[in-house]
Design a protein around this motif. Structure first.
Motif, PDB file in Angstrom:
ATOM      1  N   ARG A 186      18.171  -5.755  -0.441  1.00  0.00           N
ATOM      2  CA  ARG A 186      17.705  -6.309   0.537  1.00  0.00           C
ATOM      3  C   ARG A 186      17.964  -5.737   1.877  1.00  0.00           C
ATOM      4  NH1 ARG A 186      17.780 -12.456   1.347  1.00  0.00           N
ATOM      5  NH2 ARG A 186      16.876 -11.867   3.297  1.00  0.00           N
ATOM      6  N   SER A 187      19.147  -4.972   1.897  1.00  0.00           N
ATOM      7  CA  SER A 187      19.568  -4.389   3.120  1.00  0.00           C
ATOM      8  C   SER A 187      18.940  -3.024   3.166  1.00  0.00           C
ATOM      9  CB  SER A 187      21.361  -4.241   3.160  1.00  0.00           C
ATOM     10  OG  SER A 187      21.795  -3.689   4.117  1.00  0.00           O
TER      11      SER A 187
ATOM     12  N   ARG B 243      21.176  -6.394  -7.722  1.00  0.00           N
ATOM     13  CA  ARG B 243      21.855  -6.086  -6.627  1.00  0.00           C
ATOM     14  C   ARG B 243      21.244  -6.683  -5.261  1.00  0.00           C
ATOM     15  NH1 ARG B 243      25.924  -2.094  -6.501  1.00  0.00           N
ATOM     16  NH2 ARG B 243      26.892  -2.421  -8.735  1.00  0.00           N
ATOM     17  N   THR B 244      21.088  -7.951  -5.101  1.00  0.00           N
ATOM     18  CA  THR B 244      20.217  -8.624  -4.057  1.00  0.00           C
ATOM     19  C   THR B 244      20.444  -8.100  -2.790  1.00  0.00           C
ATOM     20  OG1 THR B 244      19.855 -10.206  -5.624  1.00  0.00           O
ATOM     21  CG2 THR B 244      19.239 -10.678  -3.313  1.00  0.00           C
ATOM     22  N   GLU B 245      21.553  -8.423  -2.485  1.00  0.00           N
ATOM     23  CA  GLU B 245      22.133  -8.059  -1.198  1.00  0.00           C
ATOM     24  C   GLU B 245      22.136  -6.571  -0.708  1.00  0.00           C
ATOM     25  OE1 GLU B 245      22.489 -10.528   1.243  1.00  0.00           O
ATOM     26  OE2 GLU B 245      21.908 -11.907  -0.461  1.00  0.00           O
ATOM     27  N   GLU B 246      22.516  -5.745  -1.484  1.00  0.00           N
ATOM     28  CA  GLU B 246      22.536  -4.350  -1.278  1.00  0.00           C
ATOM     29  C   GLU B 246      21.009  -3.797  -1.200  1.00  0.00           C
ATOM     30  OE1 GLU B 246      25.518  -1.689  -3.432  1.00  0.00           O
ATOM     31  OE2 GLU B 246      25.881  -3.694  -4.263  1.00  0.00           O
TER      32      GLU B 246
END
Length: 116
Positions: free
Chosen positions: A82-83, A77-80
C-alpha cells in the motif's frame, strides 16, 4: 527455473510492456504482459517463498516495476505494498493511474490478484 530468474523476468517484462505501450505498440505490450503474468504465476505457485522473492521488487529503481509488484503483493505484504502504491498514486500518468485503480479495487474488496 529459479525464483530469482522469475523475479528478473517479471521486472524485465513489466518494463518492456510499458516501453511498448509508450511507443504505441499494444501488440508487443500484450506479449510482454503475458510473459510477466506467467512469471508471477509461477512465483505465486511457489507459495510464500515465491512471494518473498517478489518482495525485493518493492524497492526496485523503476516505479512501474514497484507498482506492479505491489499490486500482486497487497494481500501478502499489505502495508509495504500500500505504501508503494500510495506514493506512486500521487503522480500523473499511466503508472500512477494504475496505482490509484489498484488501491481503489483493494478498498472496494474487488482486488483478487493473489487469493492466497
Amino acid at each position: 527455473m529459479e525464483l530469482k530468474e522469475l523475479v528478473e523476468q517479471f521486472a524485465h517484462h513489466v518494463v518492456a510492456q510499458n516501453e511498448a505501450l509508450f511507443r504505441g505498440d499494444a501488440r508487443a505490450g500484450n506479449k510482454h504482459a503475458r510473459k510477466y503474468i506467467a512469471a508471477v504465476s509461477k512465483l505465486l505457485e511457489s507459495g510464500d517463498v515465491g512471494r518473498e522473492a517478489l518482495c525485493v521488487l518493492l524497492k526496485h529503481e523503476r516505479m512501474d516495476v514497484r507498482v506492479m509488484a505491489a499490486a500482486f503483493l497487497l494481500r501478502y505484504r499489505t502495508e509495504e505494498a500500500r505504501s508503494v502504491l500510495e506514493e506512486a498514486a500521487k503522480g500523473t500518468g499511466l503508472i500512477p493511474f494504475g496505482a490509484r485503480q489498484t488501491l481503489q479495487y483493494w478498498a472496494e474488496g474487488t482486488w483478487n490478484l493473489d487469493p492466497g
